[in-house]
Scaffold this active site. Structure first.
Site, short mmCIF file in Angstrom:
data_model
loop_
_atom_site.label_atom_id
_atom_site.label_comp_id
_atom_site.label_asym_id
_atom_site.label_seq_id
_atom_site.Cartn_x
_atom_site.Cartn_y
_atom_site.Cartn_z
CD GLU B 280 -3.35 0.50 1.80
OE1 GLU B 280 -3.54 -0.71 2.00
OE2 GLU B 280 -4.13 1.38 2.19
CD GLU B 283 -2.59 1.12 -4.66
OE1 GLU B 283 -2.60 0.33 -3.69
OE2 GLU B 283 -3.56 1.29 -5.42
CB CYS B 300 -7.46 -3.88 5.03
SG CYS B 300 -6.92 -2.28 5.54
CE LYS B 355 -11.24 -8.97 6.64
NZ LYS B 355 -10.50 -8.37 5.52
CD GLU B 358 -11.84 -9.57 2.08
OE1 GLU B 358 -11.86 -8.34 2.25
OE2 GLU B 358 -11.02 -10.31 2.63
CD GLU B 363 -14.05 -9.49 -6.97
OE1 GLU B 363 -14.65 -10.40 -6.34
OE2 GLU B 363 -14.57 -8.40 -7.20
CB CYS B 499 -10.68 -5.05 13.05
SG CYS B 499 -10.27 -4.40 11.43
#
Lengths: 624, 562, 158
Positions: B280, B283, B300, B355, B358, B363, B499
């Site tokens: 990250e 990026e 995330c 999650k 996810e 993907e 989280c």
């Protein structure tokens, strides 16, 4: 658009002159009751007759021809809906009742042209013919303040309102008084909210005036949802400007600049009339920016309800205006601090606002002079049920129930005997014979366990089952509960369940006590005023008619004979000839017996269809 | 100084010291009022009426909504109140599915607990619980109308805190329900699976979709190699229910318990978080230097990703292409498994309900096989530990398995709001001495506020950085972006506080939540490696399994969600 | 029967009342008047235009009695069951109407979408009890017989 108070005064004078020039007048009642009974047809027929006769007539406030010109007008509700369509003749003040199209010829020919009274159209009671409206018993004990204009003026005409001293109180409030003085005058008058609670209006206004959080709002509660109440409807439909005037004055008094009128969905005509009134007031500079050239601005909006009784509760109503579900919220904070759009808000009902202009004009003392000290003024009531003269009335507070029911209402309909009156709708309670001399005012009623509420009075005779009445109201409340708080949502559901089984003859020992237990819990625990009063009808019917509940539960009998499932069909052994016709016609085989001996009915099988009753040639079978 | 103000609760004088409502005053006296619908983090709803108190005139007031006034004299437990509370509980039970023993929330249900406390011995009304079928359409959340008491906590959290608005009240009176639009299945609603509604639901009306059964099956399958990764926030939230203190790091015990349950290898997601930091940061610097799309928004949090897809597809280009730490780790684990051609079942233990969604995203599947085969929430893990009969407090702590055992503090603090930002800052900062860590801890990213923003000098320029948690707060930042405000880096965590307060964590009140955050910061401070780039494992990975596969295994491009 | 929804009436209402939450009820009322019910498509459209969750709009629409999610008949017959009407026997009228049209408490609208029969808590026409309202017109002092006659009259009109 008038730019000053003077310009409005000049215009009002012109209107007054036009009104004074009207000598002969026919006023057709345009209230909902009369219209539904054909008042519009009467009106049209009158126009037709006058046209055919080539008479001089006008249908609106305008320059009329000299001499014998006739003014025909359609006013708002006259209140005496029972005998509509109503027509009043001025200047004599004669009242014609139950008028139909065929009577129009006589009204024009005899009354208008020859000045004769058509006696067959006059109200007759006990053989007495009452010509003049003010002599009719229904009207005699009434004092009309908030409904004063309703049976006089054409609600769509601001000119007629002006000609009857309309907006003079606004002028006074704008030019001669400070906000504080207005609040003081209202406080001093002792005016209490007409929506049910009876909270002092002046105190409410002063609390809003004190707030520093702008903008502030004035909200009019026109969500008259109590079944059996239609007073506010009359004001909104028949005298909308009186209400607007009261609201604008509230704005001046509290520093609010925006008004919202919340009208219940079932009143489309009220919405239409209010829209017209607002438009005309804006055109004349009475509403909008810089009213009559002063630096005070006030804008008026209409919100239409969408069908939820609970929106009569203040915080639910404001939520609804905000586009949300109409669920009441917890208080504090109160509406005067955090009301509409979370801003300080004056929230009063229609009738309260309709009293404001007169109090400003005539003074606090004048108002205090009507009715008892702690509950001054008048109160409108909708009189319905098993009463002879159903209709809309306005009486001084403190008038007794007996006067209302027997003098104004003319007593019971048919040959029924008075049993009880339900006051205050689903939030109220019932009053019985012992309360007939109770003065109708906020405090006396509260003491008797009822409330004035919005003012619905439903009269019941001895054929009305009080358990069924309680069930009816609980069904209503249960349906209209918003569902937010547990006591109201779950409690009313269970109370209804119990009442339903009692009227179906399946009541159990302990049901009355369970109803009381739940009722008390809901009254103390519910979130909003509607919830807190939801158990009222049940608790008060138990209080006064416990024996009826017990008869349903233990004897499986409905003393009023109303509950279908508890009806019993019996064969009189004296009259029965034993012909067996009934047992042959019975669809469920509930009747048996030996020929030529009295037959009997097995009530467990009987479905109370009544076939046997009509079949019996000897009238031996009866419903008990 | 102002004179002190007092009121009386059950005969005891109490000082009024800025408390918002009577509830807080009553708690000060040491009395816990029963409530269903009060949460200090949500607006006051006042509907359950359990917290009513009686005043000296025999009137009743809701303690959740009444501010304390000087001289007030209230009683919290009178004959009437006791009777009324019992009435309310009985009424709720009458409309409630009462199959407690088979309910997911058995022993963890407020209604059940209060019914027991108030000794409700019978219900005098017919049971009218909803017959509607359970909505199991969502991979994250199961909704059961028959257990709903309409306290509205879920509606408020979904709307007020998360700005998602998947559910709301529908109908009215006794027909009222909590419903999606047209009562569509949750999966077809704007729900992002954050699970905050589940966290506040007092009963079993909203529960987590459990994958425990498939996990047990995999564990009992001798052919399968089972591996598991544990997210940072799990270790500080699991303890309370298993005999630890809230916020205490129980990682060693978790590892030991998982071994006992039969997992072959156990990894720490923090390591993958270190990878995320490096990727990250690269990026971010690339976008800063080469005029890429800014702000860079973190990637995330799967709740946030779904929110962006459903409500702000225009922002998808801003979102970092980095896979979440869970998916980075899973793709590496599975890539290695594929190389060895072994049958492999990979479980992720997460504080998060989203999650679960996810994990089933296309993907993150290879040839139709999910990289993460099952997601277990912290609550789910507690259940499995209990089911296995493991005495958590008695077992000896154990260490994580190689090769994913070495972690850095940067990866650990991913579990708390501002953690990702701080980890990136540690990486970006050119000053690598220890004191700099203290400086970086105090630039403004830490703390429990929903929106934290600060400027940070970076070379020639000043970076504008925003850290937000709670989707409602994210929406506020997005509104400001729409209005033209510029930011360089935006960290978004769907759950308020990050989280540690995920929808899959055991329920906690505000003070407990703070302890969890502190637990993660403590862990970070005690680690020898504090910066992601100092983690030696990463080099091995970049030179090993990740060689020429960085993009394939660590990055992703999200598209508009149907 | 899926009809093609023309949203221009909604656009017009949004223009008049403003695209904010406080306009929602007024806009829904306009939609209800226009379509005679609230088609499902309206919700997603308004959700986007007013920037409100669809679930909230659904919540508002299902809260208020006047909104219908099902198509209503050309003639909406409301039998008043307010106190005054109830006391003067409104239920037999309701039963007669339902029988005549083959409707029930659950089935409120005829298959040909001509009639919807429902009850209303109070029309405020208590002096004309028992009253029935057809669309916006009130019919006073009804009996089961006159109510059925009214239905037949309306049928013949078409």
């Amino acid at each position: 658009m008038f730019k000053s108070v003077e310009e409005l005064r000049v215009y009002r004078e012109q209107c007054k002159q036009l009104l004074q020039a009207e000598k002969k007048k026919i006023i057709v009642c345009g209230g909902a009751g009369c219209v539904s009974k054909g008042a519009n047809k009467v009106y049209e027929k009158l126009v037709k007759v006058m046209s055919e006769k080539k008479l001089n007539y006008t249908v609106k406030l305008e320059k009329c021809n000299e001499g014998d010109s006739i003014r025909l007008t359609k006013s708002g509700c006259h209140g005496f809906c029972e005998v509509g369509p109503l027509v009043r003749i001025e200047p004599q003040g004669w009242l014609y009742v139950k008028v139909n199209e065929n009577d129009c010829e006589d009204i024009i020919e005899k009354t208008m042209l020859n000045g004769e009274c058509v006696e067959r159209l006059c109200y007759t009671e006990n053989g007495v013919v009452y010509k003049e409206k003010k002599e009719v018993p229904f009207y005699k004990k009434q004092t009309r303040v908030s409904l004063d204009n309703c049976d006089k003026i054409d609600a769509t005409s601001i000119e007629e309102y002006l000609a009857n001293d309309g907006y003079t109180a606004l002028e006074k409030a704008l030019t001669e008084m400070t906000g504080e003085e207005i609040v003081n005058q209202i406080t001093e008058s002792g005016l209490r909210g007409r929506g049910g609670g009876g909270f002092p209006t002046g105190r409410k206004w002063s609390q809003v005036a004190r707030q520093k959080n702008f903008p502030k709002y004035v909200v009019c509660n026109g969500d008259e949802g109590d079944p059996g109440a239609f007073m506010d409807r009359s004001v909104m439909e028949d005298d909308p400007h009186r209400m607007l005037e009261g609201m604008i004055i509230a704005g001046i008094a509290t520093g609010a600049t925006n008004g919202y009128i919340y009208v219940r969905a079932e009143y489309p005509l009220a919405v239409q009339r209010l829209r017209t009134a607002i438009k005309r007031a804006e055109e004349l500079g009475i509403l909008g920016d810089n009213i009559l050239g002063t630096d005070f601005s006030f804008h008026m909006n209409i919100s239409r309800g969408a069908g939820a009784f609970v929106c009569g509760e203040g915080s639910a109503l404001t939520a609804s205006i905000e586009g949300k579900r109409g669920m009441p919220r917890v208080k504090p904070p109160r509406t005067v601090e955090h009301g509409l759009f979370d801003k300080p808000t004056v929230l009063n009902n229609v009738e309260t606002f309709a009293n404001v202009a007169d109090i400003i004009n005539k003074g606090a003392d004048w108002y205090k002079g009507i009715g008892p000290e702690k509950s001054p003024g008048t109160k409108t009531f909708a009189l319905t049920g098993n009463i002879k003269n159903a209709g809309l009335i306005e009486v001084p507070m403190g008038t007794t129930l007996r006067e209302v029911i027997f003098d104004i209402g003319g007593g019971m309909r048919g040959d029924g005997k008075f049993k009880a009156v339900q006051i205050g709708g689903p939030s109220g309670g019932c009053l019985t014979e012992e309360h007939l001399d109770l003065p109708l005012d906020f405090d006396s009623l509260k003491k008797a366990g009822a409330i004035i509420g919005s003012g619905g009075l439903v009269v019941m005779d001895e054929k009305t089952c009080m358990v069924e009445v309680a069930r009816f109201f609980m069904n209503f409340t249960q349906n209209e509960s918003c569902g937010k708080c547990v006591p109201c949502r779950e409690g009313t559901k269970r109370m209804l369940e119990i009442l339903e089984r009692i009227v179906a003859g399946e009541g159990r020992d302990g049901d009355v006590e369970l109803l009381q237990e739940l009722g008390e819990m809901i009254s103390d625990m519910a979130l909003c005023g509607l919830g807190k009063t939801a158990a009222g009808p049940v608790l008060s019917t138990i209080k006064y008619f416990r024996n009826e509940y017990e008869a349903h539960i233990y004897d499986k009998r409905c003393p009023a004979g109303e509950c279908q499932k508890l009806k019993r069909i019996v064969i009189d052994p004296e009259l029965c000839k034993g012909c067996s016709k009934c047992s042959r016609i019975c669809p469920v085989g509930a009747i048996s017996g030996k020929i030529k001996e009295p037959f009997t009915i097995d009530l467990n099988k009987c479905i109370r269809c009544g076939s046997c009753i009509s079949a019996c040639a000897f009238k031996a079978i009866k419903e008990e | 100084m102002d004179k002190k103000k007092y009121m009386t609760v059950d005969g005891v004088p109490v000082e009024i010291n800025g408390e918002k409502n009577l509830l807080e005053i009553i708690r000060k006296v040491g009395i816990e009022m029963p409530t269903f619908c009060y949460y200090s983090e949500l607006s006051v709803y006042g509907a359950c009426r359990m917290c009513m108190v009686e005043n000296e005139w025999g009137g009743f007031e809701a303690s959740c909504s009444t501010p304390p006034r000087e001289g007030m004299n209230i009683k919290t437990n009178t004959e009437k109140l006791r009777k009324y509370r019992k009435n309310i509980l009985e009424l709720l039970l009458a409309n409630h599915c009462r199959d407690c023993t088979t309910c997911e929330k058995n022993n963890d249900c407020k209604l059940q607990a209060l019914a027991r406390k108030f000794k409700i011995e019978g219900v005098r009304f017919p049971n009218t619980a909803s017959k509607a079928e359970r909505d199991q359409s969502s991979p994250c959340i199961v909704k059961d109308q028959s257990k709903c008491i309409l306290c509205g906590d879920c509606v408020r959290v979904c709307n007020e805190v998360q700005n998602v608005g998947a559910i709301d009240f529908a109908h009215r009176g006794s027909k009222m329900t909590i419903s999606t639009a047209f009562d569509r299945p949750l999966a077809q609603s704007p729900c992002v699976g954050c699970g905050q509604c589940v966290a506040v639901c007092p009963t079993g009306a909203l529960i987590l979709n459990s994958e425990a059964e498939v996990i047990w099956k995999a564990l009992h399958d001798k052919e399968l190699k089972t591996t598991v990764q544990i997210a940072p926030a799990v270790r500080v939230a699991i303890g309370k229910e298993l005999g630890f203190k809230e916020g205490e790091n129980a990682m060693g015990k978790i590892v030991a318990a998982l071994r006992l349950m039969g997992f072959d290898e156990i990894y720490d997601t923090s390591l993958a978080a270190d990878l995320t930091v490096l990727e990250e940061t690269n990026e971010f610097i690339d976008r800063l230097n080469n005029g890429g799309k800014l702000p860079l928004m973190t990637s995330c949090c799967p709740g946030w990703i779904q929110y962006a897809e459903k409500k702000h597809p225009e922002l998808l280009e801003n979102i970092s292409t980095c896979r979440s730490p869970m998916q980075m780790m899973a793709s590496i684990v599975k890539a290695q498994a594929r190389e060895k051609d072994e049958k492999h079942f990979h479980v992720a233990i997460m504080p998060c309900t989203s999650k679960k969604f996810e994990a089933i995203r296309e993907e993150f599947t290879v040839d139709g096989q999910r990289n993460v085969d099952a997601v277990l929430t912290t609550k789910g893990l507690i259940r499995m530990i209990q089911e296995a009969g493991i005495k958590f407090s008695e077992i000896e702590p154990e260490a994580i398995d190689m090769p994913f055992s070495t972690i850095s503090g940067a990866g650990v603090i991913f579990g708390v709001t501002g953690g990702v930002t701080e980890a990136v800052l540690r990486r970006v900062s050119s000053n690598k001495n220890r004191a700099e860590l203290v400086t970086l801890a105090n630039v403004g990213q830490r703390g429990e506020e929903g929106i934290k923003e600060f400027d940070l000098p970076f070379g020639e320029r000043t970076l504008k950085i925003v850290v937000c948690s709670g989707l409602g707060n994210a929406e506020k930042v997005i509104k400001r972006m729409e209005a033209g405000e510029h930011f360089d880096f935006v960290e978004v965590m769907a759950c308020p506080g990050g989280c540690v307060n995920g929808g899959g964590q055991p329920f906690a009140v505000r003070e407990e939540k703070s302890k969890r955050s502190k637990g993660l910061y403590d862990t970070d401070r005690l680690l020898s490696i504090r910066r992601a780039e100092d983690n030696p494992i990463l080099n091995e990975l970049y030179n090993g399994v990740l060689k020429d596969k960085v993009h394939e295994l660590l990055h992703v491009h999200y598209g508009k969600h149907k | 029967m899926k009809q093609k929804i023309d949203f221009s009436v909604l656009d017009q209402a949004i223009k008049e009342y403003g695209n904010e939450e406080k306009s929602l009820i007024a806009i829904l009322q306009r939609a209800q008047e226009h379509y005679r019910y609230l088609p499902e498509e309206v919700f997603a459209y308004l959700a986007e235009k007013l920037n409100l969750p669809e679930a909230r709009i659904y919540g508002v629409a299902t809260f208020y009695e006047n909104f219908s999610l099902e198509q209503k008949g050309k003639y909406v017959v409301k039998v008043c069951d307010g106190t005054a009407c109830h006391v003067r026997k409104s239920i037999p009228i309701l039963e007669a109407l339902r029988k005549e049209l083959g409707l029930s408490e659950q089935k409120k609208t005829t298959d040909d979408l001509m009639f919807t029969v429902e009850t209303v808590s109070c029309l405020g026409a208590c002096s004309s009890a028992p009253a029935v309202m057809v669309n916006d017109e009130i019919y006073p002092t009804m009996t089961p017989e006159t109510a059925v006659a009214l239905i037949n009259e309306l049928k013949e009109k078409n």
